[in-house]
Write an enzyme that holds these catalytic residues in place. Structure first.
Site, PDB file in Angstrom:
ATOM      1  N   ASP A   1       0.816  -1.210   0.000  1.00  0.00           N
ATOM      2  CA  ASP A   1       0.000   0.000   0.000  1.00  0.00           C
ATOM      3  C   ASP A   1       0.849   1.260   0.000  1.00  0.00           C
ATOM      4  O   ASP A   1       2.054   1.216   0.236  1.00  0.00           O
ATOM      5  CB  ASP A   1      -0.967  -0.003   1.206  1.00  0.00           C
ATOM      6  CG  ASP A   1      -0.324  -0.569   2.475  1.00  0.00           C
ATOM      7  OD1 ASP A   1       0.910  -0.530   2.579  1.00  0.00           O
ATOM      8  OD2 ASP A   1      -1.062  -1.064   3.338  1.00  0.00           O
TER       9      ASP A   1
ATOM     10  N   ASN B   1      -7.333  -3.849  14.296  1.00  0.00           N
ATOM     11  CA  ASN B   1      -8.722  -4.134  13.885  1.00  0.00           C
ATOM     12  C   ASN B   1      -8.800  -5.284  12.884  1.00  0.00           C
ATOM     13  O   ASN B   1      -9.842  -5.517  12.276  1.00  0.00           O
ATOM     14  CB  ASN B   1      -9.366  -2.875  13.287  1.00  0.00           C
ATOM     15  CG  ASN B   1      -8.665  -2.398  12.019  1.00  0.00           C
ATOM     16  OD1 ASN B   1      -7.713  -3.016  11.558  1.00  0.00           O
ATOM     17  ND2 ASN B   1      -9.143  -1.302  11.455  1.00  0.00           N
TER      18      ASN B   1
ATOM     19  N   HIS C   1      -7.076  -5.561  10.039  1.00  0.00           N
ATOM     20  CA  HIS C   1      -6.828  -5.264   8.623  1.00  0.00           C
ATOM     21  C   HIS C   1      -5.516  -5.881   8.143  1.00  0.00           C
ATOM     22  O   HIS C   1      -4.593  -6.104   8.930  1.00  0.00           O
ATOM     23  CB  HIS C   1      -6.898  -3.754   8.317  1.00  0.00           C
ATOM     24  CG  HIS C   1      -5.755  -2.925   8.808  1.00  0.00           C
ATOM     25  ND1 HIS C   1      -5.876  -1.577   9.110  1.00  0.00           N
ATOM     26  CD2 HIS C   1      -4.445  -3.210   9.040  1.00  0.00           C
ATOM     27  CE1 HIS C   1      -4.719  -1.092   9.485  1.00  0.00           C
ATOM     28  NE2 HIS C   1      -3.829  -2.061   9.460  1.00  0.00           N
TER      29      HIS C   1
ATOM     30  N   GLU D   1      -9.559  -2.508   5.339  1.00  0.00           N
ATOM     31  CA  GLU D   1     -10.181  -2.301   6.640  1.00  0.00           C
ATOM     32  C   GLU D   1     -11.390  -3.245   6.800  1.00  0.00           C
ATOM     33  O   GLU D   1     -11.884  -3.792   5.804  1.00  0.00           O
ATOM     34  CB  GLU D   1     -10.645  -0.844   6.749  1.00  0.00           C
ATOM     35  CG  GLU D   1      -9.518   0.185   6.634  1.00  0.00           C
ATOM     36  CD  GLU D   1      -8.649   0.279   7.887  1.00  0.00           C
ATOM     37  OE1 GLU D   1      -8.452  -0.736   8.579  1.00  0.00           O
ATOM     38  OE2 GLU D   1      -8.150   1.381   8.163  1.00  0.00           O
TER      39      GLU D   1
HETATM   40  C1  F6R Z   1       1.486  -1.742   6.127  1.00  0.00           C
HETATM   41  C2  F6R Z   1       0.146  -2.281   6.205  1.00  0.00           C
HETATM   42  C3  F6R Z   1      -0.614  -2.441   7.469  1.00  0.00           C
HETATM   43  C4  F6R Z   1       0.246  -2.772   8.677  1.00  0.00           C
HETATM   44  C5  F6R Z   1      -0.604  -2.841   9.942  1.00  0.00           C
HETATM   45  C6  F6R Z   1       0.242  -3.088  11.168  1.00  0.00           C
HETATM   46  O1  F6R Z   1       1.962  -1.716   4.794  1.00  0.00           O
HETATM   47  O2  F6R Z   1      -0.379  -2.582   5.181  1.00  0.00           O
HETATM   48  O3  F6R Z   1      -1.585  -3.433   7.298  1.00  0.00           O
HETATM   49  O4  F6R Z   1       0.896  -3.992   8.464  1.00  0.00           O
HETATM   50  O5  F6R Z   1      -1.299  -1.648  10.096  1.00  0.00           O
HETATM   51  O6  F6R Z   1       1.048  -1.961  11.396  1.00  0.00           O
HETATM   52  P1  F6R Z   1       2.157  -1.983  12.530  1.00  0.00           P
HETATM   53  O7  F6R Z   1       3.185  -2.965  12.109  1.00  0.00           O
HETATM   54  O8  F6R Z   1       2.691  -0.566  12.528  1.00  0.00           O
HETATM   55  O9  F6R Z   1       1.482  -2.357  13.787  1.00  0.00           O
END
Ligand code: F6R
Length: 268
Positions: free
Chosen positions: A67, A137, A139, A144
């Protein structure tokens, strides 16, 4: 799903690096899907260390990130392009022209951009190994809760929870994007192997929902139950709400014997 529980986050990173290194050393043109966020930073550090020790070359590797934020330039320090350069690409021998993030600039058609990203992945031969984190959550990527399980690369609006979780990375008056382009859940499921890393107590609930909960758009990561080769690497805290933890510890001991004999990618 193969669930492996480690003593701490550093051991999660070290094991994740083993998976990446074995894939890169195994394939002549490896294609890796990459994630940003706090969790994989220590994985990238391990990969940089392996490269500097002469054990790993990224010269034939192509990468596709999950992303990218919308509305900020790639030179902006908050962009995921900047994150990847800073944490990995600038320190290894990857050809940056073989590193891709999904983007959609002003005036571009989001649908066309999303499909073009999917085409680029297909032309590279598809993702061999997709690295994932997980949101509190549930995702994956920026898919989401309530994202279609059949979704493809597109624009998503981030939830309040994700914005709050990530606000720690933005200073007080800094612009925090609310939109992102993300690979879809179906895009992620196309990868031959998926390696999801989760560390810390705030991931424990979503980790349990992903592994044992119902397959549901309420927890996008639960879609990985449909994937043939998903490996989940957890530290003790992220595993703390996992039902049937003892089973995974026992099963992993058996798996280690298989890995020793046939390699990590015996199902490739
Ligand atoms: C990042 C992404 C997100 C993160 C997730 C966890 O490219 O796509 O899905 O992997 O938000 O983020 P952290 O590792 O910061 O807890």
């Amino acid at each position: 799903m193969q669930v492996i529980i480690f003593d701490n986050a550093q051991h999660v990173a070290e094991n994740a690096a083993e998976w990446v290194a074995e894939l890169i050393n195994k394939k002549s043109k490896p294609v890796i899907g990459l994630a940003t966020g706090s969790t994989p930073i220590s994985l990238y550090q391990e990969l940089v260390n392996k490269h500097k020790a002469g054990q790993l070359s990224f010269s034939n590797t192509t990468s596709f990130n999950l992303d990218e934020y919308l509305g900020i330039d790639e030179k902006n320090e908050q962009s995921y392009r900047h994150f990847m350069n800073h944490n990995l690409f600038d320190h290894v021998d990857i050809d940056k022209s073989n590193t891709f993030l999904p983007t959609c600039n002003q005036g571009e058609n989001p649908r066309k951009q999303g499909l073009a990203y999917e085409d680029k992945i297909s032309q590279a031969g598809g993702v061999d190994l997709q690295i994932l984190g997980i949101g509190a959550n549930g995702h994956i990527g920026f898919n989401e809760p309530t994202s279609s399980l059949a979704s493809r690369t597109r624009i998503k609006t981030l939830t309040q929870q994700t914005l709050e979780d990530n606000s720690r990375l933005f200073s007080e008056n800094e612009f925090q994007p609310t939109l992102a382009v993300t690979m879809g859940i179906a895009t992620i499921l196309d990868a031959r192997y998926v390696l999801l890393m989760a560390t810390g107590k705030n991931k424990a609930k979503s980790v349990n929902n992903m592994i044992t909960g119902p397959l549901s758009a309420a927890c996008p990561a639960s879609a990985l139950q449909l994937h043939e080769n998903t490996i989940v690497l957890l530290d003790q805290e992220a595993a703390s709400e996992l039902a049937d933890k003892e089973y995974y510890i026992w099963a992993n001991k058996q798996n280690q014997k298989i890995h020793q004999e046939f390699g990590l990618y015996h199902n490739y």
